[in-house]
Design a protein around this motif. Sequence first.
Motif, PDB file in Angstrom:
ATOM      1  N   LEU A  13      55.846  48.768  59.990  1.00 31.67           N
ATOM      2  CA  LEU A  13      56.516  50.101  60.886  1.00 31.67           C
ATOM      3  C   LEU A  13      56.030  50.658  61.344  1.00 31.67           C
ATOM      4  CD1 LEU A  13      59.076  49.494  57.581  1.00 31.67           C
ATOM      5  CD2 LEU A  13      60.062  48.546  60.198  1.00 31.67           C
ATOM      6  N   ARG A  14      57.043  51.420  62.022  1.00 34.46           N
ATOM      7  CA  ARG A  14      56.839  53.025  63.503  1.00 34.46           C
ATOM      8  C   ARG A  14      57.088  53.200  62.154  1.00 34.46           C
ATOM      9  NH1 ARG A  14      61.125  55.525  64.181  1.00 34.46           N
ATOM     10  NH2 ARG A  14      63.076  54.426  64.835  1.00 34.46           N
ATOM     11  N   PRO A  15      56.461  54.917  62.511  1.00 31.21           N
ATOM     12  CA  PRO A  15      56.959  56.064  61.515  1.00 31.21           C
ATOM     13  C   PRO A  15      58.255  56.179  62.250  1.00 31.21           C
ATOM     14  CG  PRO A  15      54.657  56.412  63.033  1.00 31.21           C
ATOM     15  CD  PRO A  15      55.182  55.195  63.116  1.00 31.21           C
ATOM     16  N   GLY A  16      58.607  56.669  60.494  1.00 30.60           N
ATOM     17  CA  GLY A  16      60.111  56.527  60.269  1.00 30.60           C
ATOM     18  C   GLY A  16      61.129  54.733  60.653  1.00 30.60           C
ATOM     19  N   GLY A  17      59.849  54.479  60.320  1.00 28.65           N
ATOM     20  CA  GLY A  17      60.875  52.849  60.911  1.00 28.65           C
ATOM     21  C   GLY A  17      61.856  52.172  59.138  1.00 28.65           C
ATOM     22  N   MET A  18      62.824  51.686  59.322  1.00 32.84           N
ATOM     23  CA  MET A  18      62.760  50.952  57.584  1.00 32.84           C
ATOM     24  C   MET A  18      63.098  49.451  57.382  1.00 32.84           C
ATOM     25  SD  MET A  18      67.434  51.582  58.114  1.00 32.84           S
ATOM     26  CE  MET A  18      67.588  50.154  56.962  1.00 32.84           C
ATOM     27  N   ILE A  19      63.091  49.691  56.387  1.00 37.20           N
ATOM     28  CA  ILE A  19      63.431  48.412  56.221  1.00 37.20           C
ATOM     29  C   ILE A  19      64.194  47.878  54.942  1.00 37.20           C
ATOM     30  CG2 ILE A  19      62.149  48.902  52.926  1.00 37.20           C
ATOM     31  CD1 ILE A  19      60.917  46.349  52.940  1.00 37.20           C
ATOM     32  N   TYR A  20      64.881  46.701  55.260  1.00 39.42           N
ATOM     33  CA  TYR A  20      66.363  46.649  54.295  1.00 39.42           C
ATOM     34  C   TYR A  20      65.543  45.184  53.366  1.00 39.42           C
ATOM     35  CZ  TYR A  20      71.140  43.935  54.139  1.00 39.42           C
ATOM     36  OH  TYR A  20      71.414  42.972  52.636  1.00 39.42           O
ATOM     37  N   VAL A  21      66.363  45.248  52.492  1.00 41.66           N
ATOM     38  CA  VAL A  21      66.110  44.407  51.764  1.00 41.66           C
ATOM     39  C   VAL A  21      67.077  43.897  50.254  1.00 41.66           C
ATOM     40  CG1 VAL A  21      65.088  46.121  49.815  1.00 41.66           C
ATOM     41  CG2 VAL A  21      64.104  43.502  49.694  1.00 41.66           C
ATOM     42  N   ASP A  22      67.731  42.722  50.755  1.00 45.86           N
ATOM     43  CA  ASP A  22      68.603  42.299  49.800  1.00 45.86           C
ATOM     44  C   ASP A  22      68.167  41.150  48.862  1.00 45.86           C
ATOM     45  OD1 ASP A  22      69.527  39.822  50.477  1.00 45.86           O
ATOM     46  OD2 ASP A  22      70.122  40.813  52.129  1.00 45.86           O
ATOM     47  N   VAL A  23      68.681  41.188  47.349  1.00 43.99           N
ATOM     48  CA  VAL A  23      67.472  40.231  45.776  1.00 43.99           C
ATOM     49  C   VAL A  23      68.676  39.613  45.391  1.00 43.99           C
ATOM     50  CG1 VAL A  23      65.072  40.682  46.461  1.00 43.99           C
ATOM     51  CG2 VAL A  23      66.764  41.336  44.951  1.00 43.99           C
ATOM     52  N   PRO A  24      68.555  38.653  44.777  1.00 43.95           N
ATOM     53  CA  PRO A  24      69.609  38.384  43.055  1.00 43.95           C
ATOM     54  C   PRO A  24      69.231  39.839  42.569  1.00 43.95           C
ATOM     55  CG  PRO A  24      68.777  36.710  44.045  1.00 43.95           C
ATOM     56  CD  PRO A  24      67.667  37.653  45.256  1.00 43.95           C
ATOM     57  N   SER A  25      70.588  40.287  41.549  1.00 46.72           N
ATOM     58  CA  SER A  25      70.441  41.421  40.868  1.00 46.72           C
ATOM     59  C   SER A  25      70.371  40.359  39.618  1.00 46.72           C
ATOM     60  CB  SER A  25      71.799  42.276  41.374  1.00 46.72           C
ATOM     61  OG  SER A  25      71.605  43.168  40.326  1.00 46.72           O
ATOM     62  N   ASP A  26      69.689  40.987  38.541  1.00 41.99           N
ATOM     63  CA  ASP A  26      68.697  41.518  37.230  1.00 41.99           C
ATOM     64  C   ASP A  26      69.808  42.044  36.873  1.00 41.99           C
ATOM     65  OD1 ASP A  26      67.325  39.263  36.186  1.00 41.99           O
ATOM     66  OD2 ASP A  26      65.736  40.377  35.191  1.00 41.99           O
ATOM     67  N   ASP A  27      70.607  43.107  37.133  1.00 41.32           N
ATOM     68  CA  ASP A  27      71.568  44.163  35.990  1.00 41.32           C
ATOM     69  C   ASP A  27      73.137  42.780  35.900  1.00 41.32           C
ATOM     70  OD1 ASP A  27      69.364  45.390  36.001  1.00 41.32           O
ATOM     71  OD2 ASP A  27      70.038  46.536  37.293  1.00 41.32           O
ATOM     72  N   GLY A  28      73.495  41.694  37.471  1.00 40.03           N
ATOM     73  CA  GLY A  28      74.767  41.513  37.686  1.00 40.03           C
ATOM     74  C   GLY A  28      74.819  40.953  36.457  1.00 40.03           C
ATOM     75  N   LEU A  29      76.603  40.474  36.842  1.00 38.08           N
ATOM     76  CA  LEU A  29      76.932  39.176  36.045  1.00 38.08           C
ATOM     77  C   LEU A  29      77.080  38.499  35.693  1.00 38.08           C
ATOM     78  CD1 LEU A  29      79.733  39.793  33.921  1.00 38.08           C
ATOM     79  CD2 LEU A  29      80.601  38.614  35.923  1.00 38.08           C
ATOM     80  N   THR A  30      76.093  37.129  36.375  1.00 39.43           N
ATOM     81  CA  THR A  30      75.439  36.790  36.421  1.00 39.43           C
ATOM     82  C   THR A  30      74.965  36.559  35.377  1.00 39.43           C
ATOM     83  OG1 THR A  30      76.408  35.388  38.046  1.00 39.43           O
ATOM     84  CG2 THR A  30      74.849  34.418  37.174  1.00 39.43           C
ATOM     85  N   ALA A  31      73.554  37.296  36.053  1.00 38.51           N
ATOM     86  CA  ALA A  31      72.218  37.624  35.017  1.00 38.51           C
ATOM     87  C   ALA A  31      72.505  37.832  34.120  1.00 38.51           C
ATOM     88  CB  ALA A  31      71.004  38.858  35.734  1.00 38.51           C
ATOM     89  N   ILE A  32      73.109  38.384  33.452  1.00 35.08           N
ATOM     90  CA  ILE A  32      73.633  38.765  32.166  1.00 35.08           C
ATOM     91  C   ILE A  32      73.790  37.667  30.960  1.00 35.08           C
ATOM     92  CG2 ILE A  32      74.888  40.102  30.410  1.00 35.08           C
ATOM     93  CD1 ILE A  32      75.641  42.815  32.717  1.00 35.08           C
ATOM     94  N   LYS A  82      59.751  54.661  56.384  1.00 31.33           N
ATOM     95  CA  LYS A  82      58.310  54.469  56.212  1.00 31.33           C
ATOM     96  C   LYS A  82      58.773  56.408  56.776  1.00 31.33           C
ATOM     97  CE  LYS A  82      54.259  53.505  59.068  1.00 31.33           C
ATOM     98  NZ  LYS A  82      53.073  52.949  59.534  1.00 31.33           N
ATOM     99  N   PRO A  83      57.670  56.891  56.215  1.00 32.38           N
ATOM    100  CA  PRO A  83      57.605  58.576  56.369  1.00 32.38           C
ATOM    101  C   PRO A  83      57.463  58.698  57.491  1.00 32.38           C
ATOM    102  CG  PRO A  83      56.530  57.541  53.990  1.00 32.38           C
ATOM    103  CD  PRO A  83      56.818  56.674  54.344  1.00 32.38           C
ATOM    104  N   ALA A  84      58.175  59.457  58.089  1.00 38.32           N
ATOM    105  CA  ALA A  84      57.542  59.958  59.728  1.00 38.32           C
ATOM    106  C   ALA A  84      56.365  60.992  60.026  1.00 38.32           C
ATOM    107  CB  ALA A  84      58.598  60.628  60.493  1.00 38.32           C
ATOM    108  N   ILE A  85      55.471  61.375  58.826  1.00 39.29           N
ATOM    109  CA  ILE A  85      54.376  61.736  59.176  1.00 39.29           C
ATOM    110  C   ILE A  85      53.915  61.217  57.033  1.00 39.29           C
ATOM    111  CG2 ILE A  85      54.529  63.446  60.429  1.00 39.29           C
ATOM    112  CD1 ILE A  85      55.125  65.776  58.290  1.00 39.29           C
ATOM    113  N   ASP A  86      52.553  61.451  57.130  1.00 35.97           N
ATOM    114  CA  ASP A  86      51.977  61.495  55.868  1.00 35.97           C
ATOM    115  C   ASP A  86      52.031  62.573  54.813  1.00 35.97           C
ATOM    116  OD1 ASP A  86      49.488  62.618  56.223  1.00 35.97           O
ATOM    117  OD2 ASP A  86      48.210  60.536  56.729  1.00 35.97           O
ATOM    118  N   HIS A  87      51.219  63.029  53.850  1.00 36.61           N
ATOM    119  CA  HIS A  87      50.722  63.854  53.039  1.00 36.61           C
ATOM    120  C   HIS A  87      49.790  65.214  53.550  1.00 36.61           C
ATOM    121  CE1 HIS A  87      53.734  62.269  50.141  1.00 36.61           C
ATOM    122  NE2 HIS A  87      52.201  60.939  49.618  1.00 36.61           N
ATOM    123  N   ARG A  88      49.158  64.610  54.685  1.00 34.65           N
ATOM    124  CA  ARG A  88      48.494  64.949  55.026  1.00 34.65           C
ATOM    125  C   ARG A  88      49.289  66.118  55.984  1.00 34.65           C
ATOM    126  NH1 ARG A  88      45.970  60.909  53.272  1.00 34.65           N
ATOM    127  NH2 ARG A  88      45.681  59.944  56.374  1.00 34.65           N
ATOM    128  N   GLY A  89      50.225  65.609  56.891  1.00 33.69           N
ATOM    129  CA  GLY A  89      50.798  66.146  58.095  1.00 33.69           C
ATOM    130  C   GLY A  89      50.319  65.122  59.413  1.00 33.69           C
TER     131      GLY A  89
END
Length: 303
Positions: A185-204, A291-298
């Motif tokens: 990703l570029r600085p400031g870019g984003m990730i989108y993710v979906d997965v089956p939920s292990d907290d969901g009704l079917t999983a329970i 993704k952070p636009a800058i790291d912890h060192r700036g």
Amino acid sequence: MNLSPSCPLCHETVHAAPIRRRNLIVHACRSCGLHFGENDQATAIEDAGSVETSPHHFSTLLNQSDRLGAALADLIDRRWSYFTQRLGGEPRHWLEIGPGSGLLSAVVASRGGSWRGCEIDPVMAAEMAGRGLDVVHGDFAAMDPRDLFTPAVAEQGGFDIIFLSQVLEHVRNPDRFLANALAALRPGGMIYVDVPSDDGLTAIIRRLNKWGQSYGEVVPPYHMIAYGSKTLRHALANAGFEDPWISTSAYDDATFGLAHARINPSAKLKSVWRASALLSLGGNLVGMARKPAIDHRGAPPSC
């Protein structure tokens, strides 16, 4: 069987006794909440440590491509404001890992963007490439993600968005996989993710069935890792992403559902999905993070 295995996500040693369901052995990590299984039916792709997907899934995608494409376009339209809000602008350059039949490519192109897919299965990659789609065959977890950059992507330091739909539950080394996603990703870019939920009704329900062959969303032979909300948040934050947004929805939800569920005519399934929504126990777990636009060192983070 390893009685004290290391969690594939946080690498803590799991000392708790495993959970058994017939031929399935499930370990529960108390540190990050991940459930992961062992089963002699699960076929691993050696380099990625990924579990193969059903060959019937790909043929279904191809056979229903028109209806699925329309449903996916509608879902992306409804999510668009979420993407632009987190990016501070339109997502132009997309990387989809595990793109199925490549339906997202047309949706992105209709909005003036560029799409590239990365597919580990050689047959699926070849089929998409044969239709003229920009697909790279390879193991995303093992490659240098910069090898996927086009000149335009390289110029801005990475992709605007990485799209992972129903993929991460197949990946046996999620820490390495997500580290590469951050680097792509570029600085400031984003990730989108979906997965089956292990907290969901079917999983329970599956966890309550001691005579079943599955446990929660550990469903052999294709889903051998299961994520709940806590686990997905941990996975994204531990990989270096910031401001993770985590939510659950029914599989046929109008905004964060899945295309194949949106067109599924089964009244039985729709009743289950409706119940899961009413109980706030939806089966689709969604995460978005930047993704952070800058790291912890700036300084700008490196790729």
